[in-house]
Design a protein around this motif. Structure first.
Motif, PDB file in Angstrom:
ATOM      1  N   ILE A   1       0.832  -1.202   0.000  1.00  0.00           N
ATOM      2  CA  ILE A   1       0.000   0.000   0.000  1.00  0.00           C
ATOM      3  C   ILE A   1       0.866   1.252   0.000  1.00  0.00           C
ATOM      4  N   GLY A   2       1.854   1.294   0.896  1.00  0.00           N
ATOM      5  CA  GLY A   2       2.715   2.465   0.989  1.00  0.00           C
ATOM      6  C   GLY A   2       3.403   2.800  -0.316  1.00  0.00           C
ATOM      7  N   ARG A   3       3.860   1.778  -1.035  1.00  0.00           N
ATOM      8  CA  ARG A   3       4.530   2.023  -2.316  1.00  0.00           C
ATOM      9  C   ARG A   3       3.577   2.665  -3.321  1.00  0.00           C
ATOM     10  N   ARG A   4       2.336   2.207  -3.328  1.00  0.00           N
ATOM     11  CA  ARG A   4       1.365   2.793  -4.262  1.00  0.00           C
ATOM     12  C   ARG A   4       1.033   4.229  -3.877  1.00  0.00           C
ATOM     13  N   VAL A   5       0.869   4.488  -2.589  1.00  0.00           N
ATOM     14  CA  VAL A   5       0.601   5.863  -2.146  1.00  0.00           C
ATOM     15  C   VAL A   5       1.762   6.775  -2.527  1.00  0.00           C
ATOM     16  N   ALA A   6       2.990   6.275  -2.387  1.00  0.00           N
ATOM     17  CA  ALA A   6       4.165   7.084  -2.757  1.00  0.00           C
ATOM     18  C   ALA A   6       4.112   7.480  -4.226  1.00  0.00           C
ATOM     19  N   ARG A   7       3.771   6.529  -5.095  1.00  0.00           N
ATOM     20  CA  ARG A   7       3.702   6.849  -6.533  1.00  0.00           C
ATOM     21  C   ARG A   7       2.628   7.894  -6.814  1.00  0.00           C
ATOM     22  N   MET A   8       1.492   7.764  -6.137  1.00  0.00           N
ATOM     23  CA  MET A   8       0.415   8.727  -6.347  1.00  0.00           C
ATOM     24  C   MET A   8       0.830  10.128  -5.886  1.00  0.00           C
ATOM     25  N   LEU A   9       1.452  10.197  -4.720  1.00  0.00           N
ATOM     26  CA  LEU A   9       1.882  11.490  -4.205  1.00  0.00           C
ATOM     27  C   LEU A   9       2.946  12.126  -5.092  1.00  0.00           C
ATOM     28  N   GLU A  10       3.855  11.306  -5.567  1.00  0.00           N
ATOM     29  CA  GLU A  10       4.870  11.834  -6.489  1.00  0.00           C
ATOM     30  C   GLU A  10       4.232  12.351  -7.764  1.00  0.00           C
ATOM     31  N   GLY A  11       3.141  11.694  -8.192  1.00  0.00           N
ATOM     32  CA  GLY A  11       2.416  12.176  -9.365  1.00  0.00           C
ATOM     33  C   GLY A  11       1.803  13.549  -9.150  1.00  0.00           C
ATOM     34  N   PHE A  12       1.512  13.885  -7.906  1.00  0.00           N
ATOM     35  CA  PHE A  12       1.004  15.213  -7.568  1.00  0.00           C
ATOM     36  C   PHE A  12       2.124  16.232  -7.397  1.00  0.00           C
ATOM     37  N   GLY A  13       3.370  15.776  -7.462  1.00  0.00           N
ATOM     38  CA  GLY A  13       4.486  16.684  -7.320  1.00  0.00           C
ATOM     39  C   GLY A  13       4.996  16.836  -5.910  1.00  0.00           C
ATOM     40  N   ALA A  14       4.609  15.933  -5.003  1.00  0.00           N
ATOM     41  CA  ALA A  14       5.089  16.001  -3.624  1.00  0.00           C
ATOM     42  C   ALA A  14       6.434  15.297  -3.493  1.00  0.00           C
TER      43      ALA A  14
END
Length: 339
Positions: free
Chosen positions: A178-191
């Protein structure tokens, strides 16, 4: 030789999903019985010596007579059930962890227990991001005001608007599926994403203290273990920047909820979003029901149609391995000696 299977599904992982998956995955002659458990219409709880199970010991014992394999999500595998069902050899729990199974008693009885890791990883990651955005942009509160006929222009004042994800620092505690997927999503937002997980080896990981000090957004994804109970309390929340947001879609035991409410009441936290709680359902009179700027959902992060289908498919795969006498893939108690 006929393999007798009990599909003990519920109103989420339904029996038809188990049956379709078993028919698709399992070779040979299979006789399938059905027992429908009441969850989630009736909440789970402690049953005997196991947690998060449906209180159906009597019905389960009756349905397991002559059965070798059980596939389920919420059925309680207690010592009482094991003692009453000597023909049972495989108990497949379609959850990320077999918390509703007494693994020690199952091992002594020669019953293998399997589980379904990763079944809800996508759903939980998506829900986590939705909760983070809902808390940061005040979506539930503003909707409720509009639905009540109130146009709140003061939500646009500087002190009432939240931070953007782009350019912000987000900290993740736990870096599994789960954490890995959340990281990819957040990086997609530019975080910028920081990670703390002592159980995985990844480059760029930071210590917990640094993660807390730098993170405007904090999302919890750790497993509940003796070491992680209460790992985020008043000192850790105080170490975060003023105006931060905390999201917990993992386990209620990771977080001190009184400290969370204190930080929301004081304004140190801009907002928080919780899908899990120290007691479920939330009791009447809980501070959580009146604390401001808190978004809540009733343990729904992993709920999607794909999660239910994934769960059935994963456990059916281990039923097929059992029938073919192959090593089980998701074996929770390999000490069990299956005869």
């Amino acid at each position: 030789m006929t393999i007798r299977v009990l599909a003990a599904g519920d109103h989420f992982v339904q029996n038809r999903l188990f049956i379709d998956a078993i028919r698709r995955e399992v070779p040979g002659d299979v006789e399938i019985r059905e027992l429908t458990l009441p969850w989630p219409v009736v909440p789970f709880g402690r049953v005997g010596e196991v947690d998060e199970a449906s209180d159906v010991e009597d019905e389960l014992i009756e349905a397991l007579r002559g059965v070798e394999v059980c596939v389920t999500q919420m059925a309680p595998l207690t010592k009482r059930v094991l003692d009453a069902c000597p023909e049972l050899k495989l108990f497949c729990v379609s959850r990320g962890g077999p918390v509703n199974a007494n693994l020690d008693a199952a091992s002594e009885a020669g019953v293998a227990v399997t589980f379904a890791p990763g079944r809800n990883a996508v759903a939980t990651a998506e829900h986590t991001l939705a909760m983070l955005l809902a808390a940061t942009r005040r979506i539930p509160q503003t909707h409720a005001d509009l639905a009540g006929g109130v146009w709140r222009g003061d939500y646009y004042t500087y002190d009432n608007v939240g931070p953007e994800l782009e350019g912000a620092t987000a900290g993740l505690i736990g870096y599994g599926a789960i954490g890995r997927r959340v990281a990819r999503m957040l990086e997609g937002f530019g975080a910028e994403v920081l990670v703390y997980d002592p159980y995985v080896e990844i480059s760029g990981q930071v210590e917990l203290a640094e993660l807390l000090e730098r993170s405007r957004f904090l999302s919890l994804h750790a497993r509940a273990t003796p070491e992680t109970i209460g790992m985020i309390g008043a000192p850790q929340i105080a170490a975060m920047p003023a105006g931060s947001v905390i999201v917990n879609c993992a386990r209620g035991s990771l977080l001190d909820y009184d400290a969370l409410c204190d930080a929301l009441d004081s304004g140190h936290l801009f907002g928080a979003a919780m899908d899990v709680f120290p007691e479920e359902p939330i009791p009447a009179g809980s501070r959580l029901l009146t604390t401001p700027n808190l978004v809540m959902t009733p343990h729904l992060a992993g709920a999607s149609k794909e999660t239910a289908m994934n769960a059935a498919t994963i456990v059916a795969g281990d039923v097929a391995r059992y029938v073919r006498k192959e090593p089980l893939k998701h074996w929770a108690n390999p000490a069990a000696l299956i005869s």
